[in-house]
Design an enzyme around this catalytic site. Structure first.
Site, PDB file in Angstrom:
ATOM      1  N   ARG A 133       0.819  -1.218   0.000  1.00 14.01           N
ATOM      2  CA  ARG A 133       0.000   0.000   0.000  1.00 14.01           C
ATOM      3  C   ARG A 133       0.853   1.269   0.000  1.00 14.01           C
ATOM      4  O   ARG A 133       0.331   2.380   0.026  1.00 14.01           O
ATOM      5  CB  ARG A 133      -0.897   0.016   1.253  1.00 14.01           C
ATOM      6  CG  ARG A 133      -1.940  -1.086   1.260  1.00 14.01           C
ATOM      7  CD  ARG A 133      -2.627  -1.131   2.599  1.00 14.01           C
ATOM      8  NE  ARG A 133      -3.468   0.052   2.810  1.00 14.01           N
ATOM      9  CZ  ARG A 133      -4.772   0.064   2.633  1.00 14.01           C
ATOM     10  NH1 ARG A 133      -5.390  -1.041   2.282  1.00 14.01           N
ATOM     11  NH2 ARG A 133      -5.463   1.143   2.814  1.00 14.01           N
ATOM     12  N   TYR A 154       0.416   4.395  -2.362  1.00 13.52           N
ATOM     13  CA  TYR A 154      -0.594   5.411  -2.055  1.00 13.52           C
ATOM     14  C   TYR A 154      -0.105   6.321  -0.937  1.00 13.52           C
ATOM     15  O   TYR A 154      -0.099   7.559  -1.073  1.00 13.52           O
ATOM     16  CB  TYR A 154      -1.898   4.713  -1.670  1.00 13.52           C
ATOM     17  CG  TYR A 154      -3.057   5.651  -1.477  1.00 13.52           C
ATOM     18  CD1 TYR A 154      -3.438   6.532  -2.477  1.00 13.52           C
ATOM     19  CD2 TYR A 154      -3.776   5.651  -0.288  1.00 13.52           C
ATOM     20  CE1 TYR A 154      -4.506   7.395  -2.304  1.00 13.52           C
ATOM     21  CE2 TYR A 154      -4.851   6.507  -0.103  1.00 13.52           C
ATOM     22  CZ  TYR A 154      -5.207   7.378  -1.114  1.00 13.52           C
ATOM     23  OH  TYR A 154      -6.265   8.229  -0.926  1.00 13.52           O
ATOM     24  N   GLU A 191       2.951   6.817   0.369  1.00 17.90           N
ATOM     25  CA  GLU A 191       4.145   7.608   0.053  1.00 17.90           C
ATOM     26  C   GLU A 191       3.870   8.592  -1.075  1.00 17.90           C
ATOM     27  O   GLU A 191       4.449   9.679  -1.123  1.00 17.90           O
ATOM     28  CB  GLU A 191       5.324   6.690  -0.318  1.00 17.90           C
ATOM     29  CG  GLU A 191       5.803   5.797   0.822  1.00 17.90           C
ATOM     30  CD  GLU A 191       6.555   6.563   1.923  1.00 17.90           C
ATOM     31  OE1 GLU A 191       6.492   7.811   1.955  1.00 17.90           O
ATOM     32  OE2 GLU A 191       7.186   5.908   2.771  1.00 17.90           O
ATOM     33  N   LYS A 232       1.088  10.203  -1.574  1.00 25.80           N
ATOM     34  CA  LYS A 232       0.431  11.378  -0.978  1.00 25.80           C
ATOM     35  C   LYS A 232       1.417  12.170  -0.118  1.00 25.80           C
ATOM     36  O   LYS A 232       1.349  13.391  -0.051  1.00 25.80           O
ATOM     37  CB  LYS A 232      -0.767  10.945  -0.125  1.00 25.80           C
ATOM     38  CG  LYS A 232      -1.969  10.501  -0.954  1.00 25.80           C
ATOM     39  CD  LYS A 232      -2.648  11.673  -1.652  1.00 25.80           C
ATOM     40  CE  LYS A 232      -3.943  11.245  -2.329  1.00 25.80           C
ATOM     41  NZ  LYS A 232      -4.559  12.317  -3.118  1.00 25.80           N
ATOM     42  N   ASN A 247     -11.542   8.114   6.195  1.00 26.93           N
ATOM     43  CA  ASN A 247     -12.485   7.239   5.489  1.00 26.93           C
ATOM     44  C   ASN A 247     -13.849   7.906   5.311  1.00 26.93           C
ATOM     45  O   ASN A 247     -14.522   8.210   6.286  1.00 26.93           O
ATOM     46  CB  ASN A 247     -12.646   5.931   6.250  1.00 26.93           C
ATOM     47  CG  ASN A 247     -11.314   5.236   6.412  1.00 26.93           C
ATOM     48  OD1 ASN A 247     -10.618   5.011   5.434  1.00 26.93           O
ATOM     49  ND2 ASN A 247     -10.928   4.947   7.639  1.00 26.93           N
ATOM     50  N   ARG A 290     -11.990  -0.313  -0.027  1.00 29.57           N
ATOM     51  CA  ARG A 290     -11.612   0.580   1.072  1.00 29.57           C
ATOM     52  C   ARG A 290     -12.379   0.206   2.332  1.00 29.57           C
ATOM     53  O   ARG A 290     -13.367  -0.530   2.277  1.00 29.57           O
ATOM     54  CB  ARG A 290     -11.909   2.026   0.692  1.00 29.57           C
ATOM     55  CG  ARG A 290     -10.899   2.544  -0.293  1.00 29.57           C
ATOM     56  CD  ARG A 290     -11.025   4.024  -0.464  1.00 29.57           C
ATOM     57  NE  ARG A 290     -11.654   4.375  -1.722  1.00 29.57           N
ATOM     58  CZ  ARG A 290     -11.869   5.616  -2.114  1.00 29.57           C
ATOM     59  NH1 ARG A 290     -11.524   6.609  -1.345  1.00 29.57           N
ATOM     60  NH2 ARG A 290     -12.437   5.862  -3.272  1.00 29.57           N
ATOM     61  N   VAL A 310     -14.485   1.697   4.470  1.00 29.64           N
ATOM     62  CA  VAL A 310     -15.918   1.957   4.561  1.00 29.64           C
ATOM     63  C   VAL A 310     -16.673   1.114   3.538  1.00 29.64           C
ATOM     64  O   VAL A 310     -17.709   0.518   3.843  1.00 29.64           O
ATOM     65  CB  VAL A 310     -16.214   3.464   4.343  1.00 29.64           C
ATOM     66  CG1 VAL A 310     -17.700   3.735   4.411  1.00 29.64           C
ATOM     67  CG2 VAL A 310     -15.490   4.291   5.373  1.00 29.64           C
ATOM     68  N   SER A 311     -16.118   1.041   2.327  1.00 23.76           N
ATOM     69  CA  SER A 311     -16.769   0.249   1.282  1.00 23.76           C
ATOM     70  C   SER A 311     -16.891  -1.200   1.726  1.00 23.76           C
ATOM     71  O   SER A 311     -17.956  -1.821   1.582  1.00 23.76           O
ATOM     72  CB  SER A 311     -15.951   0.304  -0.009  1.00 23.76           C
ATOM     73  OG  SER A 311     -15.460   1.585  -0.217  1.00 23.76           O
ATOM     74  N   PHE A 329     -16.930  -2.337   4.740  1.00 22.09           N
ATOM     75  CA  PHE A 329     -17.893  -2.426   5.837  1.00 22.09           C
ATOM     76  C   PHE A 329     -19.321  -2.399   5.285  1.00 22.09           C
ATOM     77  O   PHE A 329     -20.146  -3.241   5.621  1.00 22.09           O
ATOM     78  CB  PHE A 329     -17.664  -1.258   6.806  1.00 22.09           C
ATOM     79  CG  PHE A 329     -18.669  -1.178   7.910  1.00 22.09           C
ATOM     80  CD1 PHE A 329     -18.660  -2.109   8.947  1.00 22.09           C
ATOM     81  CD2 PHE A 329     -19.646  -0.198   7.917  1.00 22.09           C
ATOM     82  CE1 PHE A 329     -19.598  -2.045   9.964  1.00 22.09           C
ATOM     83  CE2 PHE A 329     -20.585  -0.124   8.926  1.00 22.09           C
ATOM     84  CZ  PHE A 329     -20.563  -1.053   9.948  1.00 22.09           C
TER      85      PHE A 329
HETATM   86  O1  LIG Z   1     -10.286   9.715   0.626  1.00 21.26           O
HETATM   87  C1  LIG Z   1      -9.234   9.990   0.071  1.00 21.26           C
HETATM   88  O2  LIG Z   1      -8.175   9.916   0.638  1.00 21.26           O
HETATM   89  C2  LIG Z   1      -9.286  10.358  -1.374  1.00 21.26           C
HETATM   90  O3  LIG Z   1     -10.527  11.013  -1.632  1.00 21.26           O
HETATM   91  C3  LIG Z   1     -10.785  11.295  -2.988  1.00 21.26           C
HETATM   92  O4  LIG Z   1     -10.861  10.100  -3.702  1.00 21.26           O
HETATM   93  P1  LIG Z   1     -12.292   9.454  -4.005  1.00 21.26           P
HETATM   94  O5  LIG Z   1     -13.214  10.474  -4.501  1.00 21.26           O
HETATM   95  O6  LIG Z   1     -12.718   8.692  -2.801  1.00 21.26           O
HETATM   96  O7  LIG Z   1     -11.882   8.404  -5.134  1.00 21.26           O
HETATM   97  P2  LIG Z   1     -12.436   8.249  -6.589  1.00 21.26           P
HETATM   98  O8  LIG Z   1     -13.919   8.198  -6.584  1.00 21.26           O
HETATM   99  O9  LIG Z   1     -11.690   7.108  -7.178  1.00 21.26           O
HETATM  100  O10 LIG Z   1     -12.007   9.624  -7.279  1.00 21.26           O
HETATM  101  C4  LIG Z   1     -10.750   9.824  -7.869  1.00 21.26           C
HETATM  102  C5  LIG Z   1     -10.939  10.592  -9.170  1.00 21.26           C
HETATM  103  O11 LIG Z   1      -9.681  10.899  -9.757  1.00 21.26           O
HETATM  104  C6  LIG Z   1      -9.721  10.541 -11.123  1.00 21.26           C
HETATM  105  N1  LIG Z   1      -8.339  10.234 -11.558  1.00 21.26           N
HETATM  106  C7  LIG Z   1      -7.662   9.208 -10.955  1.00 21.26           C
HETATM  107  C8  LIG Z   1      -6.380   8.933 -11.356  1.00 21.26           C
HETATM  108  C9  LIG Z   1      -5.766   9.688 -12.357  1.00 21.26           C
HETATM  109  O12 LIG Z   1      -4.600   9.458 -12.742  1.00 21.26           O
HETATM  110  N2  LIG Z   1      -6.484  10.690 -12.918  1.00 21.26           N
HETATM  111  C10 LIG Z   1      -7.758  10.975 -12.546  1.00 21.26           C
HETATM  112  O13 LIG Z   1      -8.383  11.894 -13.095  1.00 21.26           O
HETATM  113  C11 LIG Z   1     -10.657   9.352 -11.200  1.00 21.26           C
HETATM  114  O14 LIG Z   1     -11.178   9.127 -12.505  1.00 21.26           O
HETATM  115  C12 LIG Z   1     -11.725   9.765 -10.199  1.00 21.26           C
HETATM  116  O15 LIG Z   1     -12.698  10.576 -10.820  1.00 21.26           O
HETATM  117  C13 LIG Z   1      -9.658  12.130  -3.617  1.00 21.26           C
HETATM  118  O16 LIG Z   1      -9.904  12.258  -5.005  1.00 21.26           O
HETATM  119  C14 LIG Z   1      -8.335  11.518  -3.340  1.00 21.26           C
HETATM  120  O17 LIG Z   1      -7.318  12.372  -3.824  1.00 21.26           O
HETATM  121  C15 LIG Z   1      -8.173  11.291  -1.843  1.00 21.26           C
HETATM  122  O18 LIG Z   1      -6.963  10.713  -1.597  1.00 21.26           O
END
Ligand SMILES: O=C(O)[C@H]1O[C@H](OP(=O)(O)OP(=O)(O)OC[C@H]2O[C@@H](n3ccc(=O)[nH]c3=O)[C@H](O)[C@@H]2O)[C@H](O)[C@@H](O)[C@@H]1O
Length: 333
Positions: A254, A257, A259, A261, A286, A298, A300-301, A303
């Protein structure tokens, strides 16, 4: 001689008239002063006047007219950034210098009477994702113009479909690992694979963060990084405070992710300290709610998925018993 006497007597007469006039004036003024004094003291008017002055003084001391009422912005006001450091932004910053007039164009502040609040142009990377799409809704509702940049790696258009057709909303399919030039006031950088299922295919987004910081530097925009509670790794301290440095394994499965961030946070602070970019960092814990993906592995997911599976199994057992009962009844009947 005679004429001189007459002249003198004339002089005396005119002096007497002047004297009388003065006496009359003094008498009038003392009479009007007495009238005002009587008027003030009659019916306890002076006491009421003093009480009124006291109440007014108390009121304006408690609620001064120039007081700035600032509501903390839950999204962008982390308050963790050192305010003494220089910043490149020239627009929308609060200045208390000069003639004492406090420019309140800063978001969330009071706008001086007669001036309209400036609508911000904001880019949200990863705005089609779970957290990002809610953020977009919030910004649009606030009156800002939003450009979503997303490569739809995990994001979905359905999360934003209700904004299609809104003149203050734009959606660009773009991978932030490639630079993009947009004229904006603020950058919310969320684009990142956030779940274990996904980040093993597309591990970190350090390059995307660098590109977005570069954009912030070029256009003088404020930059917000959505970081994560994962920067604390396997924490030895509970609950974690912002000053805690964490306990991260740099080579675990993991780690990409965590590192990634942590690197993004380091870069953000370097751009802030070195180049004066105004940055905010939000460490998201979360999260759950509508539009979340329940199979992305994840906490929460997992759970929620387990609860749903459990509920489904209970329901199916109940249904089985009901149908069994009915069936049983049916057979016996
Ligand atoms: O809870 C957190 O820690 C995370 O919350 C959110 O993430 P989340 O909305 O839960 O995750 P996704 O629904 O997967 O959203 C990420 C978005 O980034 C987009 N993405 C991902 C990767 C990439 O290289 N480019 C990019 O546009 C995906 O398509 C997606 O729309 C934030 O987007 C993350 O940066 C944060 O780390």
């Amino acid at each position: 001689m005679n004429s001189e006497l007459i002249h003198r007597s004339n002089n005396n007469n005119s002096n007497n008239a002047q004297q009388q006039q003065q006496n009359q004036d003094q008498h009038d003024s003392s009479r009007s002063t007495a009238t005002i004094t009587r008027f003030s003291f009659r019916d306890q008017r002076l006491i009421f006047l003093l009480i009124g002055v006291a109440i007014a003084t108390l009121f304006f001391n408690t609620f001064p007219l120039s007081q700035q009422q600032r509501w903390p912005d839950p999204i962008i006001d982390s308050g963790s950034v050192n305010a003494d450091l220089p910043t490149r932004r020239v627009l929308y910053q609060t200045s208390t210098k000069g003639d004492g007039f406090e420019t309140a164009m800063k978001l969330g502040g009071k706008v001086p009477l007669g001036l309209k609040a400036k609508r911000l142009r904001i880019v949200v990377t990863g705005g089609a994702g779970f957290v990002g799409s809610h953020l977009v809704d919030r910004l649009i509702a606030r009156g800002d113009s939003v450009i979503v940049v997303d490569n739809f790696f995990t994001g979905r258009k359905e999360n934003l479909v209700h904004q299609f057709g809104n003149p203050r909303f734009e959606l660009i399919r773009h991978d932030v690992v490639e630079p993009i030039l947009l004229e904006v006031d603020q950058i919310y950088h969320l684009a990142c694979p956030a779940s274990p299922v996904h980040y093993k295919f597309n591990p970190t987004n350090v390059v995307g963060t660098l590109n977005m910081l570069g954009l912030a530097k070029r256009v003088g925009a404020r930059f917000l990084l959505t970081s994560t509670s994962e920067v604390y790794g396997d924490p030895l301290q509970h609950p974690q405070v912002e000053t805690y440095w964490g306990n991260v394994n740099p080579i675990g499965v993991r780690s990409c992710y965590d590192e990634g961030k942590r690197t993004a946070e380091t870069l953000s602070m370097d751009y802030h300290r070195g180049l004066g970019i105004e940055v905010r960092i939000a460490r998201i814990f979360n999260t759950y709610g509508p539009r979340m993906c329940i199979d992305d592995g994840r906490v929460v997911s997992n759970f929620v998925a387990q609860v749903i599976t459990y509920l489904i199994s209970i329901c199916s057992m109940l249904c089985f018993h009901i149908y069994k009962y009915k069936y049983y009844v049916y057979i016996y009947s």
